[in-house]
Design an enzyme around this catalytic site. Structure first.
Site, short mmCIF file in Angstrom:
data_model
loop_
_atom_site.label_atom_id
_atom_site.label_comp_id
_atom_site.label_asym_id
_atom_site.label_seq_id
_atom_site.Cartn_x
_atom_site.Cartn_y
_atom_site.Cartn_z
N ASP A 44 35.17 -71.61 36.71
CA ASP A 44 35.97 -72.28 35.64
C ASP A 44 37.42 -72.01 35.85
O ASP A 44 37.99 -70.86 35.90
CB ASP A 44 35.52 -71.86 34.26
CG ASP A 44 35.18 -72.63 33.17
OD1 ASP A 44 35.30 -73.96 33.46
OD2 ASP A 44 34.41 -72.25 32.13
N ASP B 83 34.34 -69.59 31.29
CA ASP B 83 35.04 -68.82 30.77
C ASP B 83 34.41 -68.29 29.43
O ASP B 83 35.10 -67.65 28.63
CB ASP B 83 36.42 -69.48 30.67
CG ASP B 83 36.35 -70.79 29.87
OD1 ASP B 83 35.39 -71.22 29.46
OD2 ASP B 83 37.42 -71.44 29.38
N SER B 84 33.32 -68.95 29.29
CA SER B 84 32.68 -68.27 28.08
C SER B 84 32.48 -66.64 28.26
O SER B 84 32.08 -66.09 27.25
CB SER B 84 30.99 -68.95 27.85
OG SER B 84 30.48 -69.08 29.07
N LYS C 164 35.70 -76.03 37.99
CA LYS C 164 35.25 -76.81 36.63
C LYS C 164 36.57 -76.78 35.70
O LYS C 164 37.22 -75.85 35.40
CB LYS C 164 34.21 -76.30 35.65
CG LYS C 164 33.99 -77.12 34.40
CD LYS C 164 32.63 -76.90 33.56
CE LYS C 164 32.95 -75.71 32.91
NZ LYS C 164 34.01 -75.75 31.91
N GLU D 65 38.75 -78.42 32.29
CA GLU D 65 38.49 -79.41 31.03
C GLU D 65 39.38 -80.17 31.01
O GLU D 65 40.49 -79.93 31.42
CB GLU D 65 38.40 -78.07 29.79
CG GLU D 65 37.56 -77.22 29.92
CD GLU D 65 37.38 -76.48 28.49
OE1 GLU D 65 38.32 -76.61 27.69
OE2 GLU D 65 36.73 -75.38 28.49
N GLU E 170 29.96 -81.85 26.83
CA GLU E 170 29.38 -80.88 25.89
C GLU E 170 29.47 -81.44 24.27
O GLU E 170 30.46 -82.11 23.84
CB GLU E 170 30.51 -79.59 25.77
CG GLU E 170 29.93 -78.53 25.01
CD GLU E 170 30.49 -77.24 25.31
OE1 GLU E 170 31.14 -77.05 26.21
OE2 GLU E 170 30.50 -76.51 24.53
O1 KIV Z 1 32.37 -71.45 29.85
C1 KIV Z 1 31.20 -71.93 30.03
O2 KIV Z 1 30.18 -71.23 30.13
C2 KIV Z 1 30.98 -73.40 29.88
C3 KIV Z 1 29.82 -73.92 29.62
C4 KIV Z 1 29.22 -73.84 28.37
C5 KIV Z 1 29.64 -75.46 29.96
O3 KIV Z 1 31.83 -74.11 29.79
#
Ligand code: KIV
Length: 256
Positions: free
Chosen positions: A76, A33-34, A104, A106, A169
């Site tokens: 994510d 989600d970055s 993934k 959080e 992280e």
């Molecule tokens: O969203 C993302 O890119 C991340 C990574 C930096 C681990 O969570």
């Protein structure tokens, strides 16, 4: 630790980033989600939607299929999708429909009911502990013994429920080392030192496409993509404005 066994993960959001990452031989790709910041210029990951994640996952997924790639691909869960089990299941179904099987997510202990439900339905989960950008303050985490103990407990629980990878992280390197020692799977570190089984960085940071005023301590830029792009566009501009036939753009042979 034997450096040869280390795994290299990266984020990718589109065909060019996925292709470059595959060609470079990474072990895993996260459609993270970055992308909210790198692609959409948002201030945080909180505004990223399920639809955005789907669109970018599809581009990366197609790229992997085209290359017959077996690289691990993870999607994510964006902000808000773990508010309750129902929303999480709806999100997982949407993601499954576009080919995603590994997510993934959080969060720590509070996520267990959701993790157990998703795992029971055959999805693979990657945990994300330490700095969790959807909810944490953007600063180094796990600085106290208490916080460290809490994360280590969560890691053990994750292992017990079958999680084999955890993104960790922005935590002190000696703590990340301890975390890897108690976990038989891969700790995928970002800002977590070198004594973990795997590293992950954001594609745009790796190639040097993000603005240089974003410079957390852990970030090393391995390329100068932004600078090279500016140079190329400047050369293009110069050629369009140039009146000398040898250097101008387009030339006769570039015209129909
Ligand atoms: O969203 C993302 O890119 C991340 C990574 C930096 C681990 O969570």
């Amino acid at each position: 630790m034997n450096k040869k066994t280390k795994k290299v993960w990266i984020t990718a959001y589109d065909v060019p980033s996925a292709t470059a990452s595959l060609d470079a031989g990474v072990d895993g790709i996260l459609v993270g989600d970055s992308l909210g910041m790198t692609v959409y210029g948002l201030d945080s990951t909180k505004e990223v939607t399920v639809e955005m994640m789907c669109r970018h996952f599809e581009a990366v997924y197609k790229t992997l299929k085209k290359h017959n790639s077996e690289v691990e691909l993870v999607l994510d869960f964006p902000f808000g999708t773990t508010e309750n089990i129902l929303i999480a299941l709806e999100t997982a179904e949407k993601f499954k429909n576009i080919g995603a099987e590994c997510f993934k997510i959080e969060g720590g202990k509070e996520m267990l009911p959701i993790f157990l439900e998703l795992i029971s339905r055959g999805f693979e989960i990657i945990g994300h502990l330490g700095l969790t950008p959807q909810t944490s303050e953007l600063k180094v985490q796990a600085k106290t013994m208490e916080e460290q103990q809490e994360i280590l407990e969560v890691i053990k629980i994750f292992e017990d429920i079958g999680i084999t990878k955890i993104v960790l992280e922005c935590v002190p390197a000696d703590f990340a080392k301890k975390a890897q020692e108690i976990f038989s799977g891969d700790i995928v570190g970002i800002g977590a030192g070198s004594d973990v089984n795997a590293q992950i960085l954001v594609f745009d940071d790796v190639i040097g496409r993000t603005a240089s005023n974003f410079s957390p301590k852990f970030l090393r830029r391995f390329g100068k993509s932004l600078e090279e792009s500016v140079n190329a566009v400047q050369k293009y501009k110069k050629a369009v404005l140039c009146s000398d036939e040898k250097n101008m753009f387009p030339k006769e042979e570039e015209s129909y």
